[in-house]
Design an enzyme around this catalytic site. Structure first.
Site, PDB file in Angstrom:
ATOM      1  N   ARG A 186      41.256  12.571  30.649  1.00  0.00           N
ATOM      2  CA  ARG A 186      41.860  13.901  30.487  1.00  0.00           C
ATOM      3  C   ARG A 186      43.384  13.808  30.333  1.00  0.00           C
ATOM      4  O   ARG A 186      43.990  14.507  29.528  1.00  0.00           O
ATOM      5  CB  ARG A 186      41.488  14.776  31.688  1.00  0.00           C
ATOM      6  N   ASP A 223      41.239  29.249  34.882  1.00  0.00           N
ATOM      7  CA  ASP A 223      40.990  30.696  34.926  1.00  0.00           C
ATOM      8  C   ASP A 223      41.539  31.361  36.182  1.00  0.00           C
ATOM      9  O   ASP A 223      40.926  32.292  36.721  1.00  0.00           O
ATOM     10  CB  ASP A 223      39.480  30.990  34.778  1.00  0.00           C
ATOM     11  N   LEU A 266      42.737  21.177  30.008  1.00  0.00           N
ATOM     12  CA  LEU A 266      43.848  20.240  29.829  1.00  0.00           C
ATOM     13  C   LEU A 266      44.471  19.883  31.180  1.00  0.00           C
ATOM     14  O   LEU A 266      44.419  20.665  32.134  1.00  0.00           O
ATOM     15  CB  LEU A 266      44.887  20.839  28.886  1.00  0.00           C
ATOM     16  N   THR A 323      42.684  33.703  26.900  1.00  0.00           N
ATOM     17  CA  THR A 323      41.858  34.903  27.003  1.00  0.00           C
ATOM     18  C   THR A 323      40.495  34.467  27.515  1.00  0.00           C
ATOM     19  O   THR A 323      39.949  33.455  27.059  1.00  0.00           O
ATOM     20  CB  THR A 323      41.742  35.672  25.668  1.00  0.00           C
ATOM     21  N   HIS A 324      39.979  35.225  28.469  1.00  0.00           N
ATOM     22  CA  HIS A 324      38.727  34.840  29.129  1.00  0.00           C
ATOM     23  C   HIS A 324      37.741  36.006  29.034  1.00  0.00           C
ATOM     24  O   HIS A 324      38.114  37.153  29.311  1.00  0.00           O
ATOM     25  CB  HIS A 324      39.017  34.488  30.593  1.00  0.00           C
TER      26      HIS A 324
END
Ligand code: GRF
Length: 193
Positions: free
Chosen positions: A60, A140, A88, A103-104
């Site tokens: 990652r 989030d 990320l 945006t979720h």
């Protein structure tokens, strides 16, 4: 203001951002996807930083540095995630502190994660929605900039509900990105986007 957009999906939210004439300098994708075509049609350069591993061996940190390098090549100042399928690492937030937006498709803090729409449906909620927020290393969970409710209708499937949510995202996200960039312009000494 120079915006870098990150996308992995069909690119319909990206398309709304481009149609709103936001100054997107580059679109980064982590896999071959519809978003590439959307960018090409709008004549915005695409950087493919392809993710080849989805198992525990995924590097990652190394992957994140490649994405940051791609954004830096295009002198990006603000990053907007538009359906990006890779979480990320810290290097992204260290390079762009408080300048990565997402945006979720749910009303955070309810239903974080990649399966938000299916989980909202399974929970039997009558109202869900979307959230535009500042992304932080915790997924989030960053400061909320805008939210809008969307009703869950009788007979909804994940697809029909997600499409109803995306209709709102395509309106709310460009507007919120524009306001966010406007608030930075004053701070950065720029006069327009
Ligand atoms: C949006 O619902 C966004 O919230 C989520 O992925 C979706 C992107 O859809 N993270 P599309 O690929 O732009 O159509």
């Amino acid at each position: 203001m120079r915006i870098g957009a990150l996308a992995s999906g069909t690119g319909s939210v990206l398309e709304a951002i481009l149609e709103d004439d936001l100054p997107v300098s580059v679109v980064v994708v982590d896999r071959p996807c519809g978003a590439e075509k959307v960018a090409e049609r709008a004549k915005v350069p695409v950087e493919r930083v392809l993710r080849t591993r989805f198992d525990r061996g995924f590097d990652r940190g190394g992957y994140t540095r490649e994405v940051v390098d791609a954004l830096e090549r295009h002198r990006v100042e603000v990053v907007v995630m538009a359906g990006y399928g890779t979480v990320l690492g810290r290097a992204m937030h260290e390079r762009y502190p408080g300048r990565v937006l997402n945006t979720h498709p749910a009303l955070l803090p309810s239903f974080p994660g990649w399966h938000a729409v299916a989980e909202a449906l399974a929970a039997g909620v009558k109202v869900t929605g979307c959230t535009v927020h500042v992304a932080t290393p915790e997924v989030d969970a960053g400061p909320i900039l805008a939210q809008e409710a969307v009703p869950v209708l009788e007979g909804d499937t994940e697809e029909t509900l997600h499409e109803r949510i995306k209709q709102v995202e395509r309106r709310l996200y460009p507007r919120t990105v524009r306001e966010f960039c406007g608030s930075l312009d004053g701070r950065d000494g720029h006069e327009g986007t």
